[in-house]
Design a protein around this motif. Sequence first.
Motif, PDB file in Angstrom:
ATOM      1  N   MET A  93       0.803  -1.213   0.000  1.00 43.82           N
ATOM      2  CA  MET A  93       0.000   0.000   0.000  1.00 43.82           C
ATOM      3  C   MET A  93       0.843   1.274   0.000  1.00 43.82           C
ATOM      4  N   GLU A  94       2.130   1.158   0.298  1.00 44.72           N
ATOM      5  CA  GLU A  94       2.948   2.361   0.375  1.00 44.72           C
ATOM      6  C   GLU A  94       2.987   3.107  -0.960  1.00 44.72           C
ATOM      7  N   HIS A  95       2.892   2.343  -2.096  1.00 45.00           N
ATOM      8  CA  HIS A  95       2.963   3.003  -3.401  1.00 45.00           C
ATOM      9  C   HIS A  95       1.765   3.907  -3.645  1.00 45.00           C
ATOM     10  N   LYS A  96       0.664   3.713  -2.893  1.00 51.80           N
ATOM     11  CA  LYS A  96      -0.507   4.561  -3.073  1.00 51.80           C
ATOM     12  C   LYS A  96      -0.195   6.013  -2.774  1.00 51.80           C
ATOM     13  N   ALA A  97       0.775   6.255  -1.909  1.00 52.58           N
ATOM     14  CA  ALA A  97       1.138   7.633  -1.586  1.00 52.58           C
ATOM     15  C   ALA A  97       1.716   8.358  -2.793  1.00 52.58           C
ATOM     16  N   GLU A  98       2.145   7.601  -3.812  1.00 52.20           N
ATOM     17  CA  GLU A  98       2.724   8.209  -5.003  1.00 52.20           C
ATOM     18  C   GLU A  98       1.671   8.521  -6.065  1.00 52.20           C
ATOM     19  N   GLU A  99       0.417   8.110  -5.816  1.00 54.85           N
ATOM     20  CA  GLU A  99      -0.643   8.339  -6.794  1.00 54.85           C
ATOM     21  C   GLU A  99      -1.350   9.666  -6.523  1.00 54.85           C
ATOM     22  N   TRP A 100      -1.683  10.351  -7.597  1.00 52.72           N
ATOM     23  CA  TRP A 100      -2.345  11.657  -7.506  1.00 52.72           C
ATOM     24  C   TRP A 100      -3.558  11.670  -8.420  1.00 52.72           C
ATOM     25  N   PRO A 101      -4.569  12.477  -8.104  1.00 54.49           N
ATOM     26  CA  PRO A 101      -5.702  12.622  -9.024  1.00 54.49           C
ATOM     27  C   PRO A 101      -5.245  13.211 -10.349  1.00 54.49           C
ATOM     28  N   GLU A 102      -6.022  12.978 -11.375  1.00 51.95           N
ATOM     29  CA  GLU A 102      -5.692  13.502 -12.694  1.00 51.95           C
ATOM     30  C   GLU A 102      -5.560  15.025 -12.646  1.00 51.95           C
ATOM     31  N   GLY A 103      -4.483  15.517 -13.242  1.00 48.28           N
ATOM     32  CA  GLY A 103      -4.244  16.951 -13.282  1.00 48.28           C
ATOM     33  C   GLY A 103      -3.502  17.486 -12.080  1.00 48.28           C
ATOM     34  N   SER A 104      -3.151  16.613 -11.133  1.00 45.92           N
ATOM     35  CA  SER A 104      -2.429  17.034  -9.943  1.00 45.92           C
ATOM     36  C   SER A 104      -1.162  16.199  -9.811  1.00 45.92           C
ATOM     37  N   SER A 105      -0.183  16.728  -9.104  1.00 46.08           N
ATOM     38  CA  SER A 105       1.079  16.003  -8.926  1.00 46.08           C
ATOM     39  C   SER A 105       1.780  16.535  -7.690  1.00 46.08           C
ATOM     40  N   GLU A 106       2.880  15.874  -7.334  1.00 45.27           N
ATOM     41  CA  GLU A 106       3.664  16.318  -6.177  1.00 45.27           C
ATOM     42  C   GLU A 106       4.192  17.729  -6.392  1.00 45.27           C
ATOM     43  N   GLU A 107       4.502  18.058  -7.651  1.00 41.97           N
ATOM     44  CA  GLU A 107       4.992  19.410  -7.945  1.00 41.97           C
ATOM     45  C   GLU A 107       3.854  20.428  -7.985  1.00 41.97           C
ATOM     46  N   SER A 108       2.659  19.970  -8.314  1.00 36.50           N
ATOM     47  CA  SER A 108       1.493  20.856  -8.402  1.00 36.50           C
ATOM     48  C   SER A 108       0.308  20.196  -7.710  1.00 36.50           C
ATOM     49  N   PRO A 109       0.330  20.154  -6.354  1.00 36.43           N
ATOM     50  CA  PRO A 109      -0.686  19.403  -5.591  1.00 36.43           C
ATOM     51  C   PRO A 109      -2.000  20.176  -5.440  1.00 36.43           C
ATOM     52  N   ASP A 110      -2.696  20.354  -6.574  1.00 31.93           N
ATOM     53  CA  ASP A 110      -3.976  21.065  -6.523  1.00 31.93           C
ATOM     54  C   ASP A 110      -5.057  20.230  -5.851  1.00 31.93           C
ATOM     55  N   SER A 111      -4.945  18.924  -5.933  1.00 24.28           N
ATOM     56  CA  SER A 111      -5.857  18.007  -5.246  1.00 24.28           C
ATOM     57  C   SER A 111      -5.070  16.756  -4.888  1.00 24.28           C
ATOM     58  N   ARG A 142     -10.781   8.878  -1.482  1.00 25.22           N
ATOM     59  CA  ARG A 142     -11.595   9.906  -2.113  1.00 25.22           C
ATOM     60  C   ARG A 142     -10.682  11.052  -2.527  1.00 25.22           C
ATOM     61  N   THR A 143     -11.178  11.889  -3.435  1.00 27.94           N
ATOM     62  CA  THR A 143     -10.410  13.032  -3.908  1.00 27.94           C
ATOM     63  C   THR A 143     -10.777  14.259  -3.082  1.00 27.94           C
ATOM     64  N   VAL A 144      -9.745  15.018  -2.714  1.00 27.23           N
ATOM     65  CA  VAL A 144      -9.920  16.192  -1.853  1.00 27.23           C
ATOM     66  C   VAL A 144      -9.095  17.333  -2.432  1.00 27.23           C
ATOM     67  N   ASP A 145      -9.629  18.544  -2.337  1.00 23.50           N
ATOM     68  CA  ASP A 145      -8.818  19.723  -2.646  1.00 23.50           C
ATOM     69  C   ASP A 145      -8.914  20.705  -1.484  1.00 23.50           C
ATOM     70  N   ALA A 146      -8.461  21.908  -1.678  1.00 23.34           N
ATOM     71  CA  ALA A 146      -8.417  22.870  -0.579  1.00 23.34           C
ATOM     72  C   ALA A 146      -9.797  23.203  -0.029  1.00 23.34           C
ATOM     73  N   SER A 147     -10.839  22.993  -0.808  1.00 21.34           N
ATOM     74  CA  SER A 147     -12.205  23.299  -0.356  1.00 21.34           C
ATOM     75  C   SER A 147     -12.866  22.134   0.364  1.00 21.34           C
ATOM     76  N   GLY A 148     -12.243  20.936   0.288  1.00 18.17           N
ATOM     77  CA  GLY A 148     -12.805  19.762   0.948  1.00 18.17           C
ATOM     78  C   GLY A 148     -12.954  18.605  -0.020  1.00 18.17           C
ATOM     79  N   PRO A 149     -13.679  17.537   0.360  1.00 18.73           N
ATOM     80  CA  PRO A 149     -13.857  16.375  -0.517  1.00 18.73           C
ATOM     81  C   PRO A 149     -14.572  16.750  -1.812  1.00 18.73           C
ATOM     82  N   SER A 161      -2.067  11.596  -0.645  1.00 20.04           N
ATOM     83  CA  SER A 161      -1.070  11.590  -1.709  1.00 20.04           C
ATOM     84  C   SER A 161       0.165  12.368  -1.275  1.00 20.04           C
ATOM     85  N   GLY A 162       1.325  11.772  -1.532  1.00 20.47           N
ATOM     86  CA  GLY A 162       2.574  12.450  -1.243  1.00 20.47           C
ATOM     87  C   GLY A 162       3.043  12.329   0.180  1.00 20.47           C
TER      88      GLY A 162
END
Length: 254
Positions: free
Chosen positions: A1-19, A67-74, A94-95
């Motif tokens: 399960m540790e690899h799950k921390a490397e997964e990001w929602p589409e359009g987001s990444s460790e460099e650009s963690p919008d969600s 679930r997917t979360v951003d700065a406004s919540g789930p 994520s991350g």
Amino acid sequence: MEHKAEEWPEGSSEESPDSWFEYVAVIDCRPPNTPTQPRLEICGFAVNFCEEFVPDSSGPRSWIYRRTVDASGPTSDWTEVAPTCFTDVVPARSGEPAQELTEAMIIEQFHRTQFALPQTVMEPPGNRTLVNLPVYFELAWPEGGFEPQEVDVTTLIGHEVRIRPTLVGATYVTGDGTVIGPTTSLGGPYPGGDITHEYLSAAEVSPYISVEYGGEVSVDGGEWSAIPSTVTIDGPATPLEVLTSTNRLYSNDR
């Protein structure tokens, strides 16, 4: 399960963690366990599965939801990802690596325990007594809540945490300015009860019992250890009417 921390929602990444993804481990006893209420049930299947098939795991068998979360919540509902027996490596989001279970988390959960409210039982019965007559007090535990030695089971960041309240001491507040205790005695009825009090004047009082709870914790089926904290819970007051008696002389003359 540790690899799950490397997964990001589409359009987001460790460099650009919008969600990011949030994760939770839900013990595989369904119904009624859910991501919003992961602690309701722990069953033999979930414990035995990991002990039998994955003996080097932390267990119990759980389903990982995210679930997917951003700065406004789930921004999405919880969805199943995969079953696991390694609940101690479920990432927080994520991350980020899996959180470590800390003493502070256990103490916080201990303070959230639904402790049993101590009930006051008195003799003479009927909520009435006489001046200078000993009143016998007894501490009774209600059906609801966790009394000493009952076990509350919950899940904290993927770990099965069992909290077992202990009785540090009970204080009997008689309602006329007197307190008895703290003591580990639960009192008892006439004539063997060892918690008694005599009221010296007529009054209407409201005795109650205050209990200081300690606690013990077991993580993932391990040994019990003391929790370095206590909680004091006041039980409900019980009205008591203290009366005086009058001696009267009656004549048999007619």
